[in-house]
Design a protein around this motif. Sequence first.
Motif, PDB file in Angstrom:
ATOM      1  N   VAL A  37       8.419   7.622  -0.652  1.00 58.51           N
ATOM      2  CA  VAL A  37      10.069   7.731  -0.055  1.00 58.51           C
ATOM      3  C   VAL A  37       9.717   8.636   1.177  1.00 58.51           C
ATOM      4  O   VAL A  37      10.453   8.247   2.128  1.00 58.51           O
ATOM      5  CB  VAL A  37      11.052   8.658  -1.008  1.00 58.51           C
ATOM      6  CG1 VAL A  37      12.035   9.178  -0.546  1.00 58.51           C
ATOM      7  CG2 VAL A  37      11.457   7.592  -2.141  1.00 58.51           C
ATOM      8  N   TYR A  38       8.943   9.678   1.014  1.00 52.55           N
ATOM      9  CA  TYR A  38       8.600  10.700   2.310  1.00 52.55           C
ATOM     10  C   TYR A  38       7.995   9.795   3.296  1.00 52.55           C
ATOM     11  O   TYR A  38       8.485   9.764   4.380  1.00 52.55           O
ATOM     12  CB  TYR A  38       7.830  11.625   1.599  1.00 52.55           C
ATOM     13  CG  TYR A  38       7.376  12.724   2.874  1.00 52.55           C
ATOM     14  CD1 TYR A  38       8.261  13.379   3.674  1.00 52.55           C
ATOM     15  CD2 TYR A  38       6.008  12.438   3.692  1.00 52.55           C
ATOM     16  CE1 TYR A  38       7.863  14.339   4.540  1.00 52.55           C
ATOM     17  CE2 TYR A  38       5.788  13.223   4.756  1.00 52.55           C
ATOM     18  CZ  TYR A  38       6.556  13.957   5.178  1.00 52.55           C
ATOM     19  OH  TYR A  38       6.127  14.759   6.379  1.00 52.55           O
TER      20      TYR A  38
ATOM     21  N   ALA B 161       0.767  -1.294  -0.039  1.00 49.25           N
ATOM     22  CA  ALA B 161       0.118   0.120  -0.038  1.00 49.25           C
ATOM     23  C   ALA B 161       0.702   1.186  -0.011  1.00 49.25           C
ATOM     24  O   ALA B 161       1.864   1.351   0.569  1.00 49.25           O
ATOM     25  CB  ALA B 161      -0.736   0.145   1.179  1.00 49.25           C
ATOM     26  N   VAL B 162       0.377   2.398  -0.504  1.00 51.64           N
ATOM     27  CA  VAL B 162       0.943   3.610  -0.556  1.00 51.64           C
ATOM     28  C   VAL B 162       1.637   3.981   0.895  1.00 51.64           C
ATOM     29  O   VAL B 162       0.820   3.797   1.791  1.00 51.64           O
ATOM     30  CB  VAL B 162       0.132   4.705  -0.898  1.00 51.64           C
ATOM     31  CG1 VAL B 162       0.901   5.965  -0.744  1.00 51.64           C
ATOM     32  CG2 VAL B 162      -0.269   4.523  -2.537  1.00 51.64           C
ATOM     33  N   GLY B 163       2.843   4.400   1.183  1.00 53.80           N
ATOM     34  CA  GLY B 163       3.549   4.706   2.072  1.00 53.80           C
ATOM     35  C   GLY B 163       4.358   3.611   2.542  1.00 53.80           C
ATOM     36  O   GLY B 163       5.097   3.749   3.719  1.00 53.80           O
TER      37      GLY B 163
ATOM     38  N   GLY C 254       8.273   7.941   8.370  1.00 50.88           N
ATOM     39  CA  GLY C 254       7.746   7.134   9.183  1.00 50.88           C
ATOM     40  C   GLY C 254       6.004   7.243   9.523  1.00 50.88           C
ATOM     41  O   GLY C 254       5.859   6.668  10.351  1.00 50.88           O
ATOM     42  N   CYS C 255       5.506   7.844   8.220  1.00 51.51           N
ATOM     43  CA  CYS C 255       4.002   8.326   8.637  1.00 51.51           C
ATOM     44  C   CYS C 255       3.733   8.038   7.214  1.00 51.51           C
ATOM     45  O   CYS C 255       3.498   8.792   6.319  1.00 51.51           O
ATOM     46  CB  CYS C 255       4.069   9.707   8.772  1.00 51.51           C
ATOM     47  SG  CYS C 255       2.478  10.606   9.019  1.00 51.51           S
ATOM     48  N   PRO C 256       3.014   6.658   7.300  1.00 53.42           N
ATOM     49  CA  PRO C 256       2.188   6.214   6.022  1.00 53.42           C
ATOM     50  C   PRO C 256       1.089   7.145   5.650  1.00 53.42           C
ATOM     51  O   PRO C 256       0.393   7.584   6.647  1.00 53.42           O
ATOM     52  CB  PRO C 256       1.885   4.772   6.314  1.00 53.42           C
ATOM     53  CG  PRO C 256       1.891   4.706   7.657  1.00 53.42           C
ATOM     54  CD  PRO C 256       2.963   5.704   8.091  1.00 53.42           C
ATOM     55  N   LEU C 257       0.661   7.326   4.412  1.00 52.04           N
ATOM     56  CA  LEU C 257      -0.365   7.961   3.976  1.00 52.04           C
ATOM     57  C   LEU C 257      -1.723   7.054   4.393  1.00 52.04           C
ATOM     58  O   LEU C 257      -1.790   5.933   4.075  1.00 52.04           O
ATOM     59  CB  LEU C 257      -0.438   8.146   2.532  1.00 52.04           C
ATOM     60  CG  LEU C 257      -1.357   8.826   1.691  1.00 52.04           C
ATOM     61  CD1 LEU C 257      -1.379  10.284   2.211  1.00 52.04           C
ATOM     62  CD2 LEU C 257      -1.475   8.579   0.184  1.00 52.04           C
TER      63      LEU C 257
ATOM     64  N   LEU D 229       3.734   9.056  -6.975  1.00 56.84           N
ATOM     65  CA  LEU D 229       3.702   8.002  -5.819  1.00 56.84           C
ATOM     66  C   LEU D 229       4.571   7.682  -5.357  1.00 56.84           C
ATOM     67  O   LEU D 229       4.784   7.204  -4.178  1.00 56.84           O
ATOM     68  CB  LEU D 229       2.406   7.107  -6.300  1.00 56.84           C
ATOM     69  CG  LEU D 229       1.411   7.690  -6.669  1.00 56.84           C
ATOM     70  CD1 LEU D 229       0.435   6.383  -7.087  1.00 56.84           C
ATOM     71  CD2 LEU D 229       0.600   8.082  -5.323  1.00 56.84           C
ATOM     72  N   ALA D 230       6.067   7.423  -6.142  1.00 51.98           N
ATOM     73  CA  ALA D 230       7.079   6.952  -5.464  1.00 51.98           C
ATOM     74  C   ALA D 230       7.718   8.204  -4.346  1.00 51.98           C
ATOM     75  O   ALA D 230       8.416   7.705  -3.368  1.00 51.98           O
ATOM     76  CB  ALA D 230       8.118   6.788  -6.464  1.00 51.98           C
ATOM     77  N   MET D 231       7.549   9.320  -4.838  1.00 52.53           N
ATOM     78  CA  MET D 231       8.244  10.533  -3.798  1.00 52.53           C
ATOM     79  C   MET D 231       7.132  10.436  -2.769  1.00 52.53           C
ATOM     80  O   MET D 231       7.760  10.699  -1.411  1.00 52.53           O
ATOM     81  CB  MET D 231       8.148  11.763  -4.564  1.00 52.53           C
ATOM     82  CG  MET D 231       9.230  11.896  -5.724  1.00 52.53           C
ATOM     83  SD  MET D 231       9.114  13.613  -6.540  1.00 52.53           S
ATOM     84  CE  MET D 231       7.716  13.705  -7.330  1.00 52.53           C
ATOM     85  N   ILE D 232       6.236   9.999  -2.753  1.00 49.34           N
ATOM     86  CA  ILE D 232       5.262   9.888  -1.581  1.00 49.34           C
ATOM     87  C   ILE D 232       5.686   8.639  -0.656  1.00 49.34           C
ATOM     88  O   ILE D 232       5.834   8.911   0.321  1.00 49.34           O
ATOM     89  CB  ILE D 232       3.808   9.790  -1.971  1.00 49.34           C
ATOM     90  CG1 ILE D 232       3.174  11.263  -2.535  1.00 49.34           C
ATOM     91  CG2 ILE D 232       2.828   9.428  -0.939  1.00 49.34           C
ATOM     92  CD1 ILE D 232       1.969  11.144  -3.000  1.00 49.34           C
TER      93      ILE D 232
END
Length: 159
Positions: free
Chosen positions: A71-72, A13-15, A77-80, A66-69
Amino acid sequence: MDNGDRSGAGAGAVGSAGSLGLRVGQAVFSSASLLFMSVGVEFFSYTAFCFLVTIMGLVIPWSCTLAMIDVYSVFVGCPLRVPGVMVIVVVGDCALSIVSFAAACSSAAVIDLLLQLHGSHSSPTFCGRYQLSAMMAFLSWLLMAASATFNLWFVASRW
């Protein structure tokens, strides 16, 4: 249910780190597909090839964003976890997955037709590049379908 556990983003999943790997793979394979298709000047003669170039041109910025999101999210350590954003990601992944599969299939069909005609309409060098481009598009689609599935699973499990 969010109980403060930051590692519960889901496998792809994203994040998550898995999502980052999928997104980087999508961007790499889409870029390779676009590169192999664009090297030949003759691809403008076939609508399926133009469709593939257009779709890969849409997949690259989507995957890179979405890859930049990811990486962030991985490094901070804060998943979307915003449900509205996750639904947009799922819809975008599903839509791009479907059209990238259609573009890869149509390009592969045209390549097969060109090869059946024994190269009378296209040189063998370009057909080889077009085959590589279609193969890279299929690999990109496979990773995008996996991303869509993981994100859909994540959204469905949260509601």
